[in-house]
Design an enzyme around this catalytic site. Structure first.
Site, PDB file in Angstrom:
ATOM      1  N   ALA A  63       0.868  -1.178   0.000  1.00  0.00           N
ATOM      2  CA  ALA A  63       0.000   0.000   0.000  1.00  0.00           C
ATOM      3  C   ALA A  63       0.905   1.229   0.000  1.00  0.00           C
ATOM      4  O   ALA A  63       2.061   1.174   0.440  1.00  0.00           O
ATOM      5  CB  ALA A  63      -0.884  -0.023   1.243  1.00  0.00           C
ATOM      6  N   GLU A 111      -0.403  -9.417  -0.280  1.00  0.00           N
ATOM      7  CA  GLU A 111      -1.823  -9.689   0.014  1.00  0.00           C
ATOM      8  C   GLU A 111      -2.669  -9.751  -1.259  1.00  0.00           C
ATOM      9  O   GLU A 111      -3.543 -10.609  -1.381  1.00  0.00           O
ATOM     10  CB  GLU A 111      -2.367  -8.622   0.980  1.00  0.00           C
ATOM     11  CG  GLU A 111      -1.799  -8.786   2.385  1.00  0.00           C
ATOM     12  CD  GLU A 111      -2.089  -7.598   3.283  1.00  0.00           C
ATOM     13  OE1 GLU A 111      -1.826  -6.447   2.866  1.00  0.00           O
ATOM     14  OE2 GLU A 111      -2.584  -7.800   4.403  1.00  0.00           O
TER      15      GLU A 111
HETATM   16  N1  DAK Z   1       4.545   3.227  -1.004  1.00  0.00           N
HETATM   17  C1  DAK Z   1       4.884   4.362  -1.628  1.00  0.00           C
HETATM   18  N2  DAK Z   1       5.991   4.497  -2.380  1.00  0.00           N
HETATM   19  C2  DAK Z   1       6.784   3.435  -2.492  1.00  0.00           C
HETATM   20  C3  DAK Z   1       6.495   2.206  -1.859  1.00  0.00           C
HETATM   21  C4  DAK Z   1       5.307   2.120  -1.088  1.00  0.00           C
HETATM   22  N3  DAK Z   1       4.901   1.007  -0.470  1.00  0.00           N
HETATM   23  N4  DAK Z   1       7.481   1.333  -2.147  1.00  0.00           N
HETATM   24  C5  DAK Z   1       8.344   1.995  -2.927  1.00  0.00           C
HETATM   25  N5  DAK Z   1       7.929   3.249  -3.143  1.00  0.00           N
HETATM   26  C6  DAK Z   1       8.597   4.301  -3.929  1.00  0.00           C
HETATM   27  C7  DAK Z   1       9.787   4.867  -3.180  1.00  0.00           C
HETATM   28  O1  DAK Z   1       9.399   5.863  -2.284  1.00  0.00           O
HETATM   29  C8  DAK Z   1      10.598   5.423  -4.341  1.00  0.00           C
HETATM   30  O2  DAK Z   1      10.016   6.654  -4.743  1.00  0.00           O
HETATM   31  P1  DAK Z   1      10.951   7.926  -5.109  1.00  0.00           P
HETATM   32  O3  DAK Z   1      11.764   8.173  -3.889  1.00  0.00           O
HETATM   33  O4  DAK Z   1      11.781   7.469  -6.287  1.00  0.00           O
HETATM   34  O5  DAK Z   1       9.968   8.999  -5.443  1.00  0.00           O
HETATM   35  C9  DAK Z   1      10.354   4.430  -5.458  1.00  0.00           C
HETATM   36  O6  DAK Z   1       9.166   3.738  -5.102  1.00  0.00           O
HETATM   37  C10 DAK Z   1      11.473   3.412  -5.575  1.00  0.00           C
HETATM   38  O7  DAK Z   1      11.672   2.833  -4.300  1.00  0.00           O
HETATM   39  P2  DAK Z   1      13.117   2.696  -3.623  1.00  0.00           P
HETATM   40  O8  DAK Z   1      14.010   3.819  -4.051  1.00  0.00           O
HETATM   41  O9  DAK Z   1      12.905   2.488  -2.179  1.00  0.00           O
HETATM   42  O10 DAK Z   1      13.642   1.352  -4.340  1.00  0.00           O
HETATM   43  P3  DAK Z   1      14.643   0.285  -3.729  1.00  0.00           P
HETATM   44  O11 DAK Z   1      14.934  -0.653  -4.843  1.00  0.00           O
HETATM   45  O12 DAK Z   1      15.788   0.928  -3.031  1.00  0.00           O
HETATM   46  O13 DAK Z   1      13.799  -0.501  -2.616  1.00  0.00           O
HETATM   47  C11 DAK Z   1      11.865  -1.638  -1.726  1.00  0.00           C
HETATM   48  C12 DAK Z   1      12.683  -1.269  -2.981  1.00  0.00           C
HETATM   49  C13 DAK Z   1      10.570  -2.339  -2.215  1.00  0.00           C
HETATM   50  C14 DAK Z   1      12.651  -2.632  -0.862  1.00  0.00           C
HETATM   51  C15 DAK Z   1      11.548  -0.365  -0.911  1.00  0.00           C
HETATM   52  O14 DAK Z   1      10.991   0.609  -1.803  1.00  0.00           O
HETATM   53  C16 DAK Z   1      10.580  -0.612   0.189  1.00  0.00           C
HETATM   54  O15 DAK Z   1      10.935  -1.130   1.241  1.00  0.00           O
HETATM   55  N6  DAK Z   1       9.321  -0.180  -0.034  1.00  0.00           N
HETATM   56  C17 DAK Z   1       8.282  -0.287   0.974  1.00  0.00           C
HETATM   57  C18 DAK Z   1       7.816  -1.723   1.095  1.00  0.00           C
HETATM   58  C19 DAK Z   1       6.778  -1.873   2.173  1.00  0.00           C
HETATM   59  O16 DAK Z   1       7.053  -1.658   3.356  1.00  0.00           O
HETATM   60  N7  DAK Z   1       5.613  -2.255   1.760  1.00  0.00           N
HETATM   61  C20 DAK Z   1       4.519  -2.506   2.676  1.00  0.00           C
HETATM   62  C21 DAK Z   1       3.747  -1.258   2.810  1.00  0.00           C
HETATM   63  S1  DAK Z   1       2.578  -1.439   4.128  1.00  0.00           S
HETATM   64  C22 DAK Z   1      -4.643  -1.261   5.685  1.00  0.00           C
HETATM   65  C23 DAK Z   1      -4.628  -2.296   4.847  1.00  0.00           C
HETATM   66  C24 DAK Z   1      -3.479  -2.658   4.220  1.00  0.00           C
HETATM   67  C25 DAK Z   1      -2.325  -1.989   4.424  1.00  0.00           C
HETATM   68  C26 DAK Z   1      -2.356  -0.933   5.256  1.00  0.00           C
HETATM   69  C27 DAK Z   1      -3.506  -0.534   5.880  1.00  0.00           C
HETATM   70  N8  DAK Z   1      -5.841  -0.892   6.380  1.00  0.00           N
HETATM   71  C28 DAK Z   1      -6.852  -1.948   6.635  1.00  0.00           C
HETATM   72  C29 DAK Z   1      -6.022   0.428   6.847  1.00  0.00           C
HETATM   73  C30 DAK Z   1      -1.136  -2.391   3.755  1.00  0.00           C
HETATM   74  C31 DAK Z   1       0.055  -1.947   4.185  1.00  0.00           C
HETATM   75  C32 DAK Z   1       1.253  -2.094   3.393  1.00  0.00           C
HETATM   76  O17 DAK Z   1       1.269  -2.615   2.302  1.00  0.00           O
END
Ligand code: DAK
Length: 263
Positions: A63, A111
């Site tokens: 997300a 998910e």
């Molecule tokens: N959201 C927004 N932007 C993201 C993103 C994300 N999840 N993942 C990557 N990006 C963006 C980065 O900010 C970056 O943008 P710029 O800085 O270039 O503008 C671009 O994508 C490239 O990312 P990186 O520079 O970080 O690329 P790397 O290769 O270095 O790293 C990575 C890739 C996938 C390991 C890293 O980007 C990362 O850790 N991303 C976050 C992964 C993560 O934590 N995902 C889980 C998110 S939490 C809910 C229901 C569901 C959810 C929440 C609430 N409710 C019921 C309310 C779900 C939650 C989630 O999914």
């Protein structure tokens, strides 16, 4: 649409989440466009869908953390509902959906792949539920679907540790059915989808419903669900043609040309 594309090839539809600059992260617009795309699928002419991500690095990196970071409780709940509604729509979609996981499948990305019927992935795929590191629980069904797919112990380990796993480990624990070089992933997914589409469409739909609905209840109730969906196949053109071809020993006749019969 800004972030979702749809392509139809014969009976197979390919839905692509196309927001590569953010690694295809799910913001509200992506979720709304996914919902609209699925709702627009012509179920008379489409028998299987593939869900994938644009680019070579990411399926869906979760997300959108930027969008989520400023949500109030009420907005967080609305965002969660929007995601859950879309994921459940995919899970209960009448025809099979194959996730072709071409890179990161983290959080909401893992998910959404688990809402699909079948997961195959590329060698560079990475799966994980990193939410506890962000101060939240998996919110799009992760605690439920992961435990059902890989077992409670492995799901708890992945979720509590927030440790990502690579494609080979995802294969070993049964999260994905197979791993392919990236360039082969979509062709393999299309071939699998075409193979599914070549089978009797009512029977395939009924199998999906029988498995999905049967998994939610005890065995006594599950076999009743199966009986009804089995019976539902009789008197269809597919059933008559499929069994007739066998009895006539006519292996050349195929079911492929029989259109889906609306009831
Ligand atoms: N959201 C927004 N932007 C993201 C993103 C994300 N999840 N993942 C990557 N990006 C963006 C980065 O900010 C970056 O943008 P710029 O800085 O270039 O503008 C671009 O994508 C490239 O990312 P990186 O520079 O970080 O690329 P790397 O290769 O270095 O790293 C990575 C890739 C996938 C390991 C890293 O980007 C990362 O850790 N991303 C976050 C992964 C993560 O934590 N995902 C889980 C998110 S939490 C809910 C229901 C569901 C959810 C929440 C609430 N409710 C019921 C309310 C779900 C939650 C989630 O999914």
């Amino acid at each position: 649409m800004e972030f979702v594309t749809y392509e139809q090839e014969g009976f197979v539809g390919v839905v692509t989440i196309n927001r590569p600059k953010a690694l295809n992260a799910l913001n509200s617009t992506v979720l709304e466009e996914l919902e609209a795309t699925f709702k627009a699928v012509d179920l008379d002419t489409t028998r299987c869908l593939i869900l994938t991500g644009a680019g070579e690095k990411s399926f869906v990196a979760g997300a959108d953390i930027g969008e989520m970071s400023t949500l109030t409780k009420a907005e967080g709940e609305a965002f969660g509902k929007k995601g859950n509604d879309v994921f459940r729509m995919i899970e209960t979609f009448p025809i099979p959906v194959i996730a072709a996981v071409n890179g990161f499948a983290l959080g909401g990305g893992c998910e959404i792949s688990m809402s699909c019927d079948i997961r195959i992935c590329s060698e560079n795929a990475v799966f994980g539920q990193p939410e506890v590191g962000l101060g939240i629980t998996p919110g799009f069904g992760g605690t439920q679907r992961l435990a059902r797919l890989v077992g409670e112990g492995m799901a708890k380990q992945m979720i509590y540790t927030a440790r990502n796993i690579k494609a080979d480990e995802a294969y070993r624990i049964g999260l994905v059915n197979a791993v392919y070089p990236l360039e082969e992933l979509l062709p393999v997914a299309k071939k699998m989808a075409a193979g599914i589409a070549a089978n009797a469409p009512i029977a395939v739909r009924n199998c999906k419903k029988a498995i999905n609905d049967g998994m939610q209840v005890d065995m006594d109730k599950a076999i009743v669900i199966e009986e009804k969906l089995f019976g539902d196949c009789f008197e269809t053109e597919d059933q008559k043609a499929g069994m007739g071809n066998f009895l006539e020993k006519d292996k050349e006749k195929k079911l492929k040309v029989v259109p889906f019969q609306n009831k």
